[in-house]
Design an enzyme around this catalytic site. Structure first.
Site, PDB file in Angstrom:
ATOM      1  N   THR A   1       0.856  -1.185   0.000  1.00  0.00           N
ATOM      2  CA  THR A   1       0.000   0.000   0.000  1.00  0.00           C
ATOM      3  C   THR A   1       0.894   1.237   0.000  1.00  0.00           C
ATOM      4  O   THR A   1       1.922   1.280   0.679  1.00  0.00           O
ATOM      5  CB  THR A   1      -1.028   0.001   1.150  1.00  0.00           C
ATOM      6  OG1 THR A   1      -1.853   1.166   1.036  1.00  0.00           O
ATOM      7  CG2 THR A   1      -0.379  -0.021   2.525  1.00  0.00           C
ATOM      8  N   GLU A   2       0.506   2.224  -0.802  1.00  0.00           N
ATOM      9  CA  GLU A   2       1.384   3.372  -1.090  1.00  0.00           C
ATOM     10  C   GLU A   2       1.795   4.141   0.156  1.00  0.00           C
ATOM     11  O   GLU A   2       2.843   4.767   0.182  1.00  0.00           O
ATOM     12  CB  GLU A   2       0.687   4.322  -2.061  1.00  0.00           C
ATOM     13  CG  GLU A   2      -0.553   4.998  -1.459  1.00  0.00           C
ATOM     14  CD  GLU A   2      -1.290   5.887  -2.459  1.00  0.00           C
ATOM     15  OE1 GLU A   2      -1.042   5.772  -3.662  1.00  0.00           O
ATOM     16  OE2 GLU A   2      -2.126   6.705  -2.004  1.00  0.00           O
ATOM     17  N   ASN A   3       0.954   4.091   1.181  1.00  0.00           N
ATOM     18  CA  ASN A   3       1.260   4.846   2.390  1.00  0.00           C
ATOM     19  C   ASN A   3       2.231   4.124   3.310  1.00  0.00           C
ATOM     20  O   ASN A   3       2.275   4.398   4.502  1.00  0.00           O
ATOM     21  CB  ASN A   3      -0.032   5.230   3.129  1.00  0.00           C
ATOM     22  CG  ASN A   3      -0.972   4.078   3.348  1.00  0.00           C
ATOM     23  OD1 ASN A   3      -1.156   3.233   2.474  1.00  0.00           O
ATOM     24  ND2 ASN A   3      -1.559   4.005   4.517  1.00  0.00           N
ATOM     25  N   GLY A   4       3.025   3.204   2.753  1.00  0.00           N
ATOM     26  CA  GLY A   4       4.200   2.730   3.474  1.00  0.00           C
ATOM     27  C   GLY A   4       4.126   1.368   4.118  1.00  0.00           C
ATOM     28  O   GLY A   4       4.585   1.197   5.257  1.00  0.00           O
TER      29      GLY A   4
ATOM     30  N   SER B   1       8.426   4.039  -0.147  1.00  0.00           N
ATOM     31  CA  SER B   1       7.262   3.356  -0.698  1.00  0.00           C
ATOM     32  C   SER B   1       7.122   3.628  -2.192  1.00  0.00           C
ATOM     33  O   SER B   1       6.776   2.731  -2.979  1.00  0.00           O
ATOM     34  CB  SER B   1       5.998   3.824   0.035  1.00  0.00           C
ATOM     35  OG  SER B   1       4.899   3.056  -0.377  1.00  0.00           O
TER      36      SER B   1
END
Lengths: 227, 238
Positions: A48-51, A90
């Site tokens: 997921t892009e938020n890390g 990320s």
């Protein structure tokens, strides 16, 4: 001939096509339904892009934790083997070509694989791009999940996108409610149709289509195994 | 020199009108609500804010925007179902928007902290967001030149700090914290707890204390204890 696919049907189809062991990003919205159809045997790791890598299913009840959310800002869970990292790392994972597959929604896809999915270009629209351009540019395979026609009956697989682009020549497959399309160097082959014959489909889409191959071709194979 | 503030209001002193402020968080995860509320109380205005979003619902950054303290926002995803204060300000022409792809936003912030003058990224090449920017084809692939985002201050949230300013974060609340801490000239961190130096395993430190200027413990008990000393405590002996 089977009927047209619903969203769950498309999600199930995509889930089954993701090669075992892949690192995958499912963006936000509709493609996140795919996660419900992945099996433990596939050993897929979700990014997921938020890390985070190793994202688990949606959190419910006591599992809900404001510090543990997905790209759509919904509460999720972590699986054994999960990891956290900051935003620049990320997106290095995306941009650096480390993700095997990403699946995105779309307003339009062109026959040459251009993607439009972030902005309608309407004057009163407030644009928001998020991580869409990074995913479209960076993942090894960019698959689109969408309805083939919009509410007015206009095809979303087009010769040239009229909406502002997200990425150029990046889409390799398009999964829709009526057919799956394989895009390769400007050619578009229909892998399978759902609820419509190939000829009926081809007459409603303004992009030259190759019919389903009689036997599996190179383009029909699942995406390359993770390297 | 690291300072430990008694309150969030003490912590944000020194941010002046017109400043560029990096604010951590992805949605509400990692958003330093106490520091933003203090910034709101301070009356500081004309700010340029850098955040992934443009505020959600009626808290934190959304309130700064509602109160028209933000002249310009640099972000990747302003519009969402509960971004009504941003939407209203934008449609009224009362906030400037610089829209940046999310990975480019993170990397521009990282570049500032790392002393990089700019970088070529494939993200956005051939799209509206690359219009007017320098481009280059490298090994047959198109790239867009992007520049660093420097800032006067960063407001971020971490889980814990030690008295050397080292930080650890919690889950996806880490997000922009580490790159923002390095990029700003003055980094202010809201934490749940400040522990003695040596209590954080050096192997587990995510942001080293060199990037941190001011700490404030948001946990009620710790904040009350610090308040007894008042104002800003200078940490000479961690």
């Amino acid at each position: 001939m089977n009927g047209k696919l619903d969203r769950g049907g498309i999600a199930r189809l995509i889930a089954g096509d993701i090669p075992p062991g892949s690192y995958v990003n499912l963006g936000i919205g509709q493609p996140t339904l795919i996660a419900d159809h992945l099996t433990p045997e596939q050993n897929i790791t979700l990014h997921t892009e938020n890390g985070m890598l190793g994202m688990g299913p949606a959190a419910t009840g006591d599992q809900i934790d404001g510090d543990l959310i997905n790209a759509g800002k919904l509460p999720v869970t972590e699986l054994p083997g999960a990891s956290y990292f900051h935003h620049a790392d990320s997106f290095a994972i995306m941009r650096g070509g480390h993700l095997d597959v990403c699946v995105l929604g779309a307003f339009q896809v062109s026959g040459t694989g251009d993607l439009a999915n972030w902005h309608t270009g309407a004057e009163d629209a407030i644009p928001a791009v998020g991580g869409a351009m990074d995913l479209a540019t960076g993942a090894k395979e960019v698959w689109v999940m969408m309805s083939l026609f919009d509410r007015d009956g206009t095809a979303k697989l087009v010769p040239r996108c009229s909406y502002p682009l997200t990425g150029i020549g990046c889409v390799t497959r398009v999964y829709t409610n009526e057919a799956v399309f394989l895009l390769d160097a400007g050619s578009v082959r229909v892998r399978a149709t759902y609820g419509v014959p190939f000829t009926g489909l081809a007459s409603r889409i303004d992009v030259p289509l190759l019919p389903p191959a009689a036997r599996p071709r190179a383009g029909d194979k699942p995406a390359g195994r993770p390297g | 020199m690291l300072l430990i503030a008694a309150t969030a209001d003490d912590a944000i002193r020194g941010i002046s009108d017109g400043a560029t402020v990096l604010i951590g968080g992805f949605g509400n995860a990692g958003q330093p609500m106490d520091l933003i509320d203090a910034l709101l109380r301070s009356g500081t205005t004309g700010l340029t804010v850098v955040n992934n979003n443009a505020g959600q619902a009626d808290a934190g950054l959304a309130v700064l925007i509602r109160e028209r303290r933000v002249r310009k926002i640099i972000c990747s995803f302003p519009r969402q179902s509960d971004s009504w204060h941003f939407d209203a300000a934008y449609r009224a022409g009362e906030i400037e928007l610089e829209l940046v792809p999310q990975g480019t936003l993170a990397e521009r912030i990282r570049a500032a902290g790392a002393g990089i003058g700019g970088f070529f990224t494939p993200t956005g090449y051939g799209t509206m967001l690359a219009e007017g920017k320098e481009t280059r084809v490298i090994d047959g692939r198109g790239y867009v030149f992007e520049t660093p985002i420097h800032a006067d201050a960063a407001l971020i949230k971490a889980l814990k700090a030690d008295r050397s300013g080292n930080l650890i974060y919690r889950k996806t609340a880490r997000n922009f914290g580490p790159v923002m801490a390095a990029a700003a000239r003055h980094t202010i961190v809201q934490v749940s707890e400040v522990v003695q130096s040596g209590e954080l395993d050096p192997e587990h430190v995510v942001t080293p204390g060199i990037y941190v200027d001011v700490l404030v413990a948001a946990e009620p008990g710790r904040a009350a204890a610090a308040q007894g000393r008042g104002g800003l405590e200078r940490v000479d002996t961690p």
